[in-house]
Every structure is written in C-alpha cells, then in structure tokens.
Design a protein around this motif. Structure first.
Motif, PDB file in Angstrom:
ATOM      1  N   MET A 258     -53.196  22.417  33.156  1.00  0.00           N
ATOM      2  CA  MET A 258     -52.906  21.888  34.561  1.00  0.00           C
ATOM      3  C   MET A 258     -51.395  22.398  34.964  1.00  0.00           C
ATOM      4  O   MET A 258     -51.258  22.856  36.067  1.00  0.00           O
ATOM      5  CB  MET A 258     -53.127  20.376  34.585  1.00  0.00           C
ATOM      6  CG  MET A 258     -52.884  19.966  36.118  1.00  0.00           C
ATOM      7  SD  MET A 258     -54.308  19.959  37.030  1.00  0.00           S
ATOM      8  CE  MET A 258     -54.357  21.618  37.633  1.00  0.00           C
TER       9      MET A 258
ATOM     10  N   ASN B 127     -50.401  11.946  42.052  1.00  0.00           N
ATOM     11  CA  ASN B 127     -51.143  12.656  40.819  1.00  0.00           C
ATOM     12  C   ASN B 127     -51.299  14.079  41.378  1.00  0.00           C
ATOM     13  O   ASN B 127     -50.903  14.599  42.412  1.00  0.00           O
ATOM     14  CB  ASN B 127     -52.461  12.068  41.206  1.00  0.00           C
ATOM     15  CG  ASN B 127     -52.974  10.674  40.279  1.00  0.00           C
ATOM     16  OD1 ASN B 127     -52.425  10.902  39.120  1.00  0.00           O
ATOM     17  ND2 ASN B 127     -53.427   9.801  40.930  1.00  0.00           N
ATOM     18  N   PRO B 128     -51.824  14.980  40.324  1.00  0.00           N
ATOM     19  CA  PRO B 128     -52.030  14.646  38.965  1.00  0.00           C
ATOM     20  C   PRO B 128     -50.712  14.426  38.131  1.00  0.00           C
ATOM     21  O   PRO B 128     -49.752  15.088  38.045  1.00  0.00           O
ATOM     22  CB  PRO B 128     -52.370  15.945  38.259  1.00  0.00           C
ATOM     23  CG  PRO B 128     -52.004  17.047  39.478  1.00  0.00           C
ATOM     24  CD  PRO B 128     -51.891  16.208  40.599  1.00  0.00           C
TER      25      PRO B 128
ATOM     26  N   GLU C 195     -56.638  16.203  39.609  1.00  0.00           N
ATOM     27  CA  GLU C 195     -56.205  17.209  39.468  1.00  0.00           C
ATOM     28  C   GLU C 195     -56.246  18.089  40.614  1.00  0.00           C
ATOM     29  O   GLU C 195     -55.598  19.113  41.015  1.00  0.00           O
ATOM     30  CB  GLU C 195     -56.900  18.237  38.251  1.00  0.00           C
ATOM     31  CG  GLU C 195     -56.604  17.711  36.830  1.00  0.00           C
ATOM     32  CD  GLU C 195     -57.171  16.547  36.476  1.00  0.00           C
ATOM     33  OE1 GLU C 195     -58.071  15.976  37.392  1.00  0.00           O
ATOM     34  OE2 GLU C 195     -56.854  15.811  35.366  1.00  0.00           O
TER      35      GLU C 195
ATOM     36  N   GLY D  59     -55.982  10.968  33.333  1.00  0.00           N
ATOM     37  CA  GLY D  59     -57.281  11.556  33.855  1.00  0.00           C
ATOM     38  C   GLY D  59     -58.432  11.313  33.704  1.00  0.00           C
ATOM     39  O   GLY D  59     -58.414  10.529  32.354  1.00  0.00           O
TER      40      GLY D  59
ATOM     41  N   ILE E   2     -53.047  18.771  43.161  1.00  0.00           N
ATOM     42  CA  ILE E   2     -51.960  19.500  42.889  1.00  0.00           C
ATOM     43  C   ILE E   2     -51.405  20.538  43.842  1.00  0.00           C
ATOM     44  O   ILE E   2     -50.104  20.634  44.161  1.00  0.00           O
ATOM     45  CB  ILE E   2     -52.272  20.281  41.397  1.00  0.00           C
ATOM     46  CG1 ILE E   2     -50.870  20.675  40.919  1.00  0.00           C
ATOM     47  CG2 ILE E   2     -53.435  21.372  41.361  1.00  0.00           C
ATOM     48  CD1 ILE E   2     -50.969  21.318  39.416  1.00  0.00           C
TER      49      ILE E   2
ATOM     50  N   THR F  46     -48.580  16.276  35.197  1.00  0.00           N
ATOM     51  CA  THR F  46     -48.173  17.444  35.841  1.00  0.00           C
ATOM     52  C   THR F  46     -47.102  17.411  36.728  1.00  0.00           C
ATOM     53  O   THR F  46     -45.990  17.717  36.805  1.00  0.00           O
ATOM     54  CB  THR F  46     -49.528  18.191  36.195  1.00  0.00           C
ATOM     55  OG1 THR F  46     -50.165  18.402  35.149  1.00  0.00           O
ATOM     56  CG2 THR F  46     -48.954  19.656  36.811  1.00  0.00           C
TER      57      THR F  46
END
Ligand code: NAD
Ligand code: LMR
Length: 311
Positions: free
Chosen positions: A302, A120-121, A89, A176, A92, A124
């Motif tokens: 997120m 990644n994430p 996360e 995750g 991002i 999202t």
C-alpha cells in the motif's frame, strides 16, 4: 496543554468531546475546511461544560492554522471515511493529499508537537506523515491498535460473558480487515489465559469478528464508526499529555523491530510525554511471526502507492 484536532467530523468531534469531558487537556482547537463547521462543533461541545462539569476551553477554526499554534499534540482525522462494502485502502487516493498538506500546515505552526494520525488507510497515512514532514519517529504515532484492541476485548468479554475491563488483550499488525493480528494466545481474563474459558473455535470467531470490527460497524451505520475511535484517540492523547507511559499498540516506524524496516505498523509501545518512548519487541511464536510478516507485506505494498504524492 493544547491539543489540535484537524477534521471536526465524527471522529474528530467525538475525540474533542472525550478530551474535554475527561479534562485531559486545558485547550482543544478543532479545525475543518467546512465553513463554520468546526466552530459549531466546538460551541456545541462547550455548552456541555456546565452540565458535565469540565473546564477545558474548546474552540473551532475554519482552516486558520494560526489558531492551532503551539499545540502539544495534533490529531489528524481529516479525510473521507469508507462506505459499506469498501476497504480502508480504497481511501488512499483522496486522503493521501489531505493528510500530507495537513501535516505540513500543523508543523508550520506547532514545530514541537507530537502528531497522531487517524485518517485511513492509517498505517500508510502515518508513513506518509513521517516521510513528508521528516519528524523524528518518536513524534508520529498512528492510532489503530488502541481501537482494535478495545474491540478485541469487547468480543472476548461477550464470548466469556465477563466485563471488558477484566479482559486484557492486544491487536498488533496493520489496521486493515485482513492485516490485523489479534494476539489470542496472550489474551487473559484477569491474568488467566482465555483458552481456559473458551474453545479454540469460539476464540477463532472472536479474532475474526475483531478483524472486521470496523467493517461490521460501517455496514450497520452507513459510514465508519466514531465513538470508540474518538475515545481511543483520547486515551492515546492522555498517555502523551499526562506522561502516563501506558503500553498501547500503535503504528510506529520500525527499524529492525519485528524483523521490519522502513514501515509504520502496529506494535506495542510505551507512550509518554516524548511520544513513542519505547517499542516492545515481544516474543511471537512462529505462526504469529508469519502473520506479522504477511501483514507488513500488505502495508508495504500500500505504501508503494505513495510514490506520486511523496515525489
Ligand atoms: N485509525 C482509526 O482507527 C480510525 C477510526 C475511525 C475513522 N478513521 C478514519 O478517520 C477519518 C475521519 O473519519 P470521520 O468518520 O470523522 O469522517 P467525517 O467525514 O465525519 O469527518 C472528516 C472531516 O474531515 C474534514 N476535512 C476534509 N479535508 C480536510 C482538510 N484538508 N482539512 C481539514 N479538514 C478536512 C471534512 O470536512 C470532515 O468534516 C476517515 O479517514 C476514517 O476512515 C480511522
Ligand atoms: O472501519 C473504518 O473504516 C474506520 C476505522 O478504521 C475503524 O476501524 O473503525
């Protein structure tokens, strides 16, 4: 069939190598912003052809999207990977801008392609690619569940001391460390529930190890993994290009399935030439339903961080 892979780093180049080696596509284009890097990776992979016996044409491009024109599938692996101690996360801030601009660039040259999001994430980033491009939900697929499921099968095979390919098991939910949901209740050794071969304590440890499988490798390698991720993307691309209609856990846009809306998260899907051809809404028990709802809450919070990049 033509595949473009944006990001010629560890995962992108491994994916290109597996696609070529297995003859999944006739043409692979690697694209990267680093001057000459994608060209170098493509040349190195191409020089395997005579010794491993493939005919796929592999080429590289430094940020020239005209070379990617008319791709059937575009894989997005561009962006930064995590370092030991980080969560996915935390990526991002940098990766959202990269994924959005890459998705727009690839669509401009391959308007009919199916997009596979890996950066990644991932859940999202898949949601971002969908919202930024306006593509139909069947054509945006996040890859995470194929990898997590292969790690789950690996850890189960170790615990049961049987071959991984004799184990059937799936991970759904977010990609995750705390959002994955290994479906232990439905896992089997050649069709026989794994609970007949291992104690609940052992199976709980397998599930816990699976959830932090990526973090474990990041700790060992100093950057995140690439062999199994690259092979997992190639497996997904194979099902699309060759219309295999495999059931693969993928991050896809939900509209009511699993009680969720306006989110991309991992669920079992039938993957074929049209991309996501069906979402399989399996009967979860109460504990699994609660885990899925919690996982979706985390992914959704997120996604809220995308407000500025999507504005
Ligand atoms: N979804 C999954 O299961 C999964 C698995 C492994 C890795 N990942 C993610 O995939 C991403 C790539 O991982 P990696 O190990 O290959 O990293 P890497 O650093 O080896 O490669 C990333 C590449 O992206 C390139 N890049 C950066 N910005 C770009 C842009 N705007 N256009 C084109 N190329 C650009 C970089 O130059 C680099 O070569 C990371 O975000 C990582 O977390 C996801
Ligand atoms: O662990 C990571 O950060 C990379 C990837 O998502 C993985 O699961 O290997």
């Amino acid at each position: 069939m033509k595949v473009t892979i944006v990001g010629a780093g560890n995962v992108g180049a491994t994916c290109a190598d597996v696609i070529a080696y297995r003859g999944i596509a006739s043409e692979v284009v690697l694209l990267d912003i680093r001057e000459g890097f994608a060209e170098g990776k493509a040349m190195d992979i191409s020089q395997c052809a005579t010794n491993t016996g493939f005919n796929t044409k592999v080429s590289g491009s430094t940020n020239d999207y005209s070379k990617t024109a008319n791709s059937d599938v575009v894989v997005i692996t561009s962006g930064i990977p995590r370092k030991p101690g980080m969560t996915r996360e935390e990526l991002i801030g940098i990766n959202a801008g990269i994924v959005k601009s890459v998705a727009e660039n690839v669509l401009a040259h391959s308007p009919n392609c199916i997009v596979v999001v890996v950066s990644n994430p991932m859940d999202t980033m898949t949601y971002l690619a969908l919202k930024a491009t306006g593509l139909p939900k069947s054509r945006i697929i996040g890859m995470g569940g194929a990898l997590d499921s292969s790690r789950f099968r690996y850890y189960l095979s170790k615990a049961l001391d049987v071959p991984s390919n004799d184990v059937s098991a799936m991970v759904i939910g977010g990609h995750g460390d705390t959002t994955m949901i290994p479906l232990t209740r439905l896992a089997s050794y050649n069709g026989i529930p794994v609970s007949q071969f291992a104690s609940q304590e052992v199976l709980d440890k397998v599930a816990a190890d699976t959830m932090v499988g990526g973090a474990t490798l990041t700790g060992l390698l100093g950057t995140s993994a690439w062999y199994a991720p690259g092979a997992s993307v190639a497996y997904l691309v194979d099902s699309i290009l060759n219309d295999q209609k495999k059931m693969i856990a993928c991050s896809v846009f939900l509209e009511g399935e699993y009680g969720q809306n306006d989110i991309c998260i991992g669920v079992p899907c039938i993957i074929g030439k049209n991309g996501v051809e069906q979402i399989i809404d399996i009967n979860l028990n109460e504990a699994e339903k609660a885990a899925f709802a919690k996982s979706a809450d985390a992914v959704r919070s997120m996604n809220a961080d995308l407000k500025t990049v999507l504005a």
